[in-house]
Design a protein around this motif. Sequence first.
Motif, PDB file in Angstrom:
ATOM      1  N   ASN A  83       0.842  -1.317   0.129  1.00  0.00           N
ATOM      2  CA  ASN A  83      -0.085  -0.088  -0.105  1.00  0.00           C
ATOM      3  C   ASN A  83       0.771   1.247   0.045  1.00  0.00           C
ATOM      4  N   TYR A  84       1.955   1.147   0.516  1.00  0.00           N
ATOM      5  CA  TYR A  84       2.846   2.599   0.422  1.00  0.00           C
ATOM      6  C   TYR A  84       2.878   2.674  -1.000  1.00  0.00           C
ATOM      7  N   ASN A  85       3.094   2.062  -1.983  1.00  0.00           N
ATOM      8  CA  ASN A  85       3.562   2.013  -3.268  1.00  0.00           C
ATOM      9  C   ASN A  85       2.123   2.011  -4.243  1.00  0.00           C
ATOM     10  N   TRP A  86       1.020   1.655  -3.887  1.00  0.00           N
ATOM     11  CA  TRP A  86      -0.120   1.557  -4.553  1.00  0.00           C
ATOM     12  C   TRP A  86      -1.199   2.278  -3.976  1.00  0.00           C
ATOM     13  N   ASP A  87      -1.527   2.261  -2.854  1.00  0.00           N
ATOM     14  CA  ASP A  87      -2.567   2.724  -2.267  1.00  0.00           C
ATOM     15  C   ASP A  87      -3.168   4.104  -2.789  1.00  0.00           C
ATOM     16  N   ARG A  88      -4.523   4.168  -3.304  1.00  0.00           N
ATOM     17  CA  ARG A  88      -5.318   5.467  -3.542  1.00  0.00           C
ATOM     18  C   ARG A  88      -6.521   5.612  -2.830  1.00  0.00           C
ATOM     19  N   THR A  89      -6.768   4.844  -1.746  1.00  0.00           N
ATOM     20  CA  THR A  89      -7.511   5.035  -0.964  1.00  0.00           C
ATOM     21  C   THR A  89      -7.694   6.509   0.045  1.00  0.00           C
ATOM     22  N   LEU A  90      -6.520   6.706   0.426  1.00  0.00           N
ATOM     23  CA  LEU A  90      -6.211   7.839   1.320  1.00  0.00           C
ATOM     24  C   LEU A  90      -6.386   8.847   0.390  1.00  0.00           C
ATOM     25  N   TRP A  91      -6.149   9.315  -0.718  1.00  0.00           N
ATOM     26  CA  TRP A  91      -6.426  10.305  -1.602  1.00  0.00           C
ATOM     27  C   TRP A  91      -7.855  10.486  -1.829  1.00  0.00           C
ATOM     28  N   GLU A  92      -8.608   9.054  -2.369  1.00  0.00           N
ATOM     29  CA  GLU A  92      -9.942   9.265  -2.686  1.00  0.00           C
ATOM     30  C   GLU A  92     -10.961   9.583  -1.401  1.00  0.00           C
ATOM     31  N   MET A  93     -10.527   9.247  -0.265  1.00  0.00           N
ATOM     32  CA  MET A  93     -11.100   9.610   0.790  1.00  0.00           C
ATOM     33  C   MET A  93     -11.220  11.088   1.318  1.00  0.00           C
ATOM     34  N   VAL A  94      -9.864  11.608   1.301  1.00  0.00           N
ATOM     35  CA  VAL A  94     -10.114  13.086   1.553  1.00  0.00           C
ATOM     36  C   VAL A  94     -10.473  14.228   0.472  1.00  0.00           C
ATOM     37  N   LEU A  95     -10.585  13.520  -0.552  1.00  0.00           N
ATOM     38  CA  LEU A  95     -11.306  14.236  -1.872  1.00  0.00           C
ATOM     39  C   LEU A  95     -13.061  14.155  -1.550  1.00  0.00           C
ATOM     40  N   THR A  96     -13.398  13.398  -0.912  1.00  0.00           N
ATOM     41  CA  THR A  96     -14.945  13.445  -0.712  1.00  0.00           C
ATOM     42  C   THR A  96     -15.146  13.757   0.670  1.00  0.00           C
ATOM     43  N   MET A  97     -14.088  14.018   1.442  1.00  0.00           N
ATOM     44  CA  MET A  97     -14.624  14.456   3.102  1.00  0.00           C
ATOM     45  C   MET A  97     -15.099  15.822   2.877  1.00  0.00           C
TER      46      MET A  97
END
Length: 242
Positions: A146-160
């Motif tokens: 996930n260090y190299n691949w995760d996009r859920t962190l970014w997707e989450m903050v965009l919708t907060m």
Amino acid sequence: MKRTLVIGDIHGGLKALIQVLERAKVTTDDTLIFLGDYIDGWSESAQTIQYLIELSEKQECIFIKGNHDVWCEDYLRIGKANRTWLFHGGALTFEGYQQLSDEEKKKHLNFFERMKLYYVDDNNNLFIHAGYTSMKGPEQEFYKSNYNWDRTLWEMVLTMDKRVKKHSVLYPKRLKIYNEIYIGHTPTLYYNIETPMNAINVWNIDTGAAFTGKLTVLDVNTKQYWQSDNVNELYPNEKGRN
């Protein structure tokens, strides 16, 4: 005054890197934090790695490892190219490394091996290529990829909802851990934006240098930023990852 500068995904665009460092008037007093994906895209991937090795001998540089860097590291270690890597921009990188000696390849491999998976500075800012899912932070991440691949962190903050404050129980715990979080990996071009994006306390510095975007350097303290020309214009006879 000494600055901390964060640099987005380069993807073999050495001309863009040299140009943006000049525009930011980088000196040896500055600390440079690179967010990963140094290779794959434009034709100067091996040269980019060599440039960064030499740069790190002159000033403080922190190198985060990206997903493309993992692929290239594996190739340099075992001498065999992953087909998925070749398809996703690795073909030109592979060709470039055919021109290097075994000794040079070993030096580059050592460089990849020394890269950090993430970095936390003295102001509790996190620098990571992609993201993490653990509410206790990346050190507690179960899937290290996930260090190299995760996009859920970014997707989450965009919708907060921006009305949700940090002290609220509704505020995601994985965001509360750090003052600010700096990522690359997901080009802002996906949102038709060519400049760094900020959502909640996350800053996305990947402004699409692998494609038709620019390479960005951002001052962590002031949020002033500098950009190269559109990288495809610096390599007019190439396609990059388009």
